[in-house]
Structures are given as structure tokens and as C-alpha cells.
Design a protein around this motif. Structure first.
Motif, PDB file in Angstrom:
ATOM      1  N   ARG A  98      -5.646   1.833   9.901  1.00  8.62           N
ATOM      2  CA  ARG A  98      -4.249   1.430   9.728  1.00  8.62           C
ATOM      3  C   ARG A  98      -3.948   1.070   8.275  1.00  8.62           C
ATOM      4  NH1 ARG A  98      -3.960  -1.971  15.383  1.00  8.62           N
ATOM      5  NH2 ARG A  98      -3.049  -0.301  16.650  1.00  8.62           N
ATOM      6  N   LEU A 132      -3.449   4.298   6.490  1.00  8.70           N
ATOM      7  CA  LEU A 132      -2.135   4.852   6.800  1.00  8.70           C
ATOM      8  C   LEU A 132      -1.041   4.124   6.018  1.00  8.70           C
ATOM      9  CD1 LEU A 132      -2.271   5.534  10.656  1.00  8.70           C
ATOM     10  CD2 LEU A 132      -1.958   7.207   8.827  1.00  8.70           C
ATOM     11  N   VAL A 185      -6.822   9.912  11.873  1.00  6.66           N
ATOM     12  CA  VAL A 185      -7.480   9.166  10.796  1.00  6.66           C
ATOM     13  C   VAL A 185      -8.790   8.554  11.300  1.00  6.66           C
ATOM     14  CG1 VAL A 185      -7.232   7.278   9.152  1.00  6.66           C
ATOM     15  CG2 VAL A 185      -5.274   8.738   9.670  1.00  6.66           C
ATOM     16  N   ALA A 222      -2.340  12.409   5.885  1.00  5.74           N
ATOM     17  CA  ALA A 222      -3.170  11.839   6.948  1.00  5.74           C
ATOM     18  C   ALA A 222      -4.611  12.308   6.823  1.00  5.74           C
ATOM     19  CB  ALA A 222      -2.603  12.221   8.311  1.00  5.74           C
ATOM     20  N   GLN A 234       2.174   5.863  12.947  1.00  5.04           N
ATOM     21  CA  GLN A 234       0.810   5.892  13.487  1.00  5.04           C
ATOM     22  C   GLN A 234       0.735   6.440  14.908  1.00  5.04           C
ATOM     23  OE1 GLN A 234      -1.028   2.018  14.442  1.00  5.04           O
ATOM     24  NE2 GLN A 234       0.909   1.053  13.906  1.00  5.04           N
TER      25      GLN A 234
END
Length: 459
Positions: free
Chosen positions: A367, A370, A344, A394, A379
Motif C-alpha cells: 500500500r 501504491l 503489487v 503498478a 487499490q
């Protein structure tokens, strides 16, 4: 055909499941539900289990067609690519060589629409064409059980109907059909029975046309509202100074003397969100590659992207700095090993893999994205170990982290279950409200033709 009682494995459990000769089944499940372990069980690749009663067809009589299987073939083809050592382009293994050589005139080839693709290399096929080729390979090789994982994804309506018709007739040839699907809308009417898999637990639901079956599926697949904070935008379209996001005049792309398209004019203004549709092979993905610069013929076309006239000295990185891209082609090329979080984060740097140290604010945004796609708990998992659908989520997060001026989504929901698919579509509606990205969506699914798209280009 299949009889299983009290099967227990660390990643898969089945209390009772029986598939008789000539039955058609669908196993429905969400992304990450454990469907890949069912594939491994059916091919004899799952070990260390206990079971009370167990009967499966011989592994060499089971054909499994999935995104993961296609990715393995694609990567093997890349390893064998000898283009750098030859004077000509190495197309790799031709499509005809995937089929039994005594069946190259079988009428099924034409019914699959592949008669003109037999001389093409596997890497030259679209995702949908590659999947149809592998299904055809399994049928012509004489399997007893054909397992198809989301076979209708990325196919146009006519191709879906043609494939469905072929699959429906297979039981008459003593081939059982098991569909592994992520969306209820994709279950064909000829499918007789449905099972559901969640967290590795497979449960038989019942007859597909039974109202109780539909009620149970509704209960299992009703989405819960997301109460998450929308990640911050790091740029604003108000900083964009040009009248067009994309301007293509008299566009033409041809390969080997065949025109993919010609005389094509496309203009997309800032916030003119655009839907692109058309049959498989009509040039939708090629048009996207022309815009991103991944099609080398962009330099022979009169095209302006994000204020840059192609061929005027700009670099591809100057363009991709302001783009977010999700496509099947990019997905299968993202082969660098790394943790999900780094995948990511790589979206900030337009790289496949992470080679720069990210700032703390970038880690925070990654984050949050996600979390938005429901993968924060994964993660630190390796990207390649996730299911195809989880990988696609993702890559969607990767495209969104930098608030791109232009967001190119070529079949973005391919491989996603219906809950995640609606979640992503909801993201798009929120993005439109944010007014910092212009969207281009390529999609065959009519339920993805949202009112937010004010321009519709049909190829």
C-alpha cells in the motif's frame, strides 16, 4: 474532419473542438486522464452522451494505434497458438498478413524498417515493431484519420526520426494525424495544434509554436513535490556474498540462424548501476531475458547471475526471489485478472497473480508503494481496467516491494506521462542512496541516462 460542440459523457467532455482537413494535432494528457475515452469516441464505441454539434469521420476510416490495441492483438494471438498441438512452434499470424496483400511491395514497409519482419509472427515482434506494423496497416488501408497513442515510446532515435518524417508527410496524402502523447518532449515540431485532457475534460490550448501555449502547458504539467515516507526495505545488499551480480563470458544468442549478439562479455558488480543502450533489434531485451532466465539459451551460455552458475541445478525461482523486473514483455504477459493491490503483492512471491496469503507487513509495504506511485485510491480497482500507464506504474511498484538485489528495468517509463516518468527516475536516485539494489536500465531516452549509472553498455 472533426467538429464537436458541447459534448458531455460521464467520462469525457469537450466544449469546442474543430480539426480541419490536413491539420496535425496533439492531445496531451497524464496517465488516467481519460485519453482512452477519446479513442472510443473516435471509433464510435462511446455511447450515452449529449452533444450540440457533432461531426466525425466514419469509424472505418479511423485508425487507432495504442498500447491497448496491441495488447488485444497479442492476447488473441496467444489464444490461437497451436504449439501444444503441433510438432513445431506456432509463430501465429505473420506480419505480412496484417497488411493489404496488394501493398506488400510498398516502399513504406522499408521506410518503417519492417521489410525483414514480414515473415515473422506478430508475437515475435518487439513492442516498437508491432506498433509500427499497426501504423503501417492503417496507412495502407486508406484511413482518413490516423490516431497514434505515444507512437515514439520504446523506439530508438533513428526509428523515432524515421516515423516522425513519415507521419509529417501524411497530410499530403489527405490523412489527418492526431497524436495522443504523455510527454511534451515527444511533440514533433511539425505538429500544428495542441489540446490538453485532464479528468476527462478536453480543452484546446492553441498553436504548438505559440509562447502562450507553452506557458499554459508549463502550468498544467509542473510537478508537485512528493512528501511521502519511503517504504521500508526488507533485505540489505550487505547480505550478498558474491563478487558479481551478473557475469557473462563470450555470450551468444541466435534464432533461426541469425545472431542476436555474439562474443559479448558483461560484468556487473554489486551497486555497479548499469545503463544499456542500442538500436531496436540490437539485443537489449534478449540480454535482459538471458539474465532473468526467460531466454532458454541461458543454459548454453557461460553466465553467472546472483551467485548462481546457470545450469548448475539452480531453479529460476531461486534467481527471481532476488530480482525485480519491469519490461514490456512482462507487462503484456500479466493478464491474470485481479485487484491492483494483489498485483503489487504478487511481487513478493514472483508470481503472475496472487496465490499465497500475504503477511500484514507485506500488505502495508504494498500500500505504501501504491501511495508512492499515486495509485493508492485505486487499490481495489481491477488491474485490466486501468490505463496502460497506470498499469505500468503498478508493475514498477510490484518490482520494488521486496527490495531486490537486482532491479531490471527494460524501458520502465514506457507509457508514463512526464510527471510520473520523473517520479520514477527520482525513485531510482533514492534507491541508489539506499544501497540495497543494483540497477540495470534499458532506455532510449537520453534524459534518462542519469549520473547514477557508472557503467554504460552499448549494443
Amino acid at each position: 474532419m472533426i467538429e464537436i460542440t458541447n459534448f458531455k459523457h460521464d467520462n469525457l467532455s469537450i466544449k469546442q473542438w474543430k480539426m480541419t482537413e490536413n491539420e496535425t494535432w496533439c492531445v496531451l494528457g497524464r496517465n488516467g486522464s481519460g485519453k482512452e475515452y477519446l479513442d472510443q469516441l473516435l471509433t464510435g464505441e462511446l455511447f450515452d452522451y449529449s452533444v450540440d454539434h457533432f461531426h466525425l469521420p466514419k469509424s472505418n476510416k479511423v485508425g487507432i494505434v495504442s498500447f491497448e490495441a496491441q495488447q488485444v492483438i497479442y492476447e488473441n494471438e496467444l489464444k490461437m497458438d497451436a504449439t501444444d498441438f503441433n510438432d513445431s512452434n506456432d509463430i501465429g499470424t505473420q506480419a505480412k498478413n496484417f497488411l493489404p496483400q496488394d501493398n506488400l511491395t510498398d516502399p513504406l514497409i522499408a521506410q518503417f524498417g519492417l521489410e525483414h519482419k514480414l515473415e515473422s509472427g506478430y508475437r515475435q515482434l518487439s513492442t516498437g515493431e508491432g506498433r509500427k506494423l499497426l501504423i503501417l496497416q492503417a496507412i495502407l488501408s486508406g484511413v482518413d484519420l490516423l490516431v497514434c497513442d505515444n507512437p515514439f515510446d520504446s523506439l530508438d532515435e533513428a526509428s523515432c526520426d524515421a516515423l516522425s518524417t513519415i507521419l509529417a508527410l501524411l497530410p499530403q496524402q489527405n490523412i489527418n494525424v492526431l497524436l495522443i502523447l504523455s510527454n511534451r518532449q515527444d511533440i514533433p515540431t511539425w505538429c500544428q495544434k495542441v489540446a490538453f485532457i485532464e479528468r476527462g475534460q478536453l480543452d484546446v490550448i492553441g498553436e504548438f509554436d505559440n509562447e502562450e501555449t507553452k506557458r499554459q502547458l508549463d502550468a498544467l504539467l509542473t510537478p508537485k513535490p512528493d512528501n511521502l515516507e519511503w517504504p521500508p526495505s526488507i533485505k540489505s545488499l550487505s547480505d550478498y556474498e558474491h563478487p558479481y551480480i551478473v557475469k557473462l563470458t563470450n555470450g551468444k544468442v541466435h534464432y533461426g540462424g541469425v545472431n542476436v549478439f555474439e562474443n559479448l562479455d558483461v560484468t556487473i558488480k554489486p551497486l555497479q548501476h548499469t545503463l544499456i543502450t542500442g538500436k531496436n533489434g540490437s539485443g537489449k531485451s534478449t540480454l535482459m531475458q538471458l539474465i532473468t532466465g526467460d531466454c532458454t539459451q541461458c543454459y548454453s551460455n557461460d553466465i553467472e547471475v546472483l551467485g548462481f552458475k546457470r545450469g548448475s541445478g539452480e531453479s529460476i525461482w531461486q534467481l527471481k526471489e532476488h530480482m525485480g523486473i519491469v519490461s514490456s514483455e512482462f507487462h503484456r504477459q500479466y493478464r491474470v485478472k485481479g485487484e491492483l493491490l494483489t498485483v503489487v503483492l504478487s511481487g513478493f512471491f514472483d508470481s503472475v497473480g496472487l496465490y499465497q496469503k500475504p503477511e500484514n507487513y507485506q500488505i502495508d509495504i504494498a500500500r505504501k508503494w501504491l501511495d508512492m506511485v499515486g495509485l493508492l485510491s485505486c487499490q481495489h480497482a481491477m488491474f485490466q481496467e486501468l490505463s496502460y500507464g497506470e498499469q505500468r506504474l503498478a508493475l514498477i511498484a510490484r518490482a520494488l516491494v521486496k527490495s531486490p538485489y537486482l532491479l531490471i528495468l527494460d524501458e520502465p517509463t514506457q507509457g508514463l506521462d512526464e510527471i510520473n516518468r520523473h517520479r520514477v527516475l527520482n525513485f531510482l536516485e533514492i534507491l541508489v542512496q539506499q544501497k540495497h539494489s543494483t540497477l540495470i536500465l534499458v532506455s532510449h531516452r537520453k534524459d534518462e541516462h542519469l549520473p547514477i549509472f557508472t557503467q554504460h553498455i552499448r549494443l
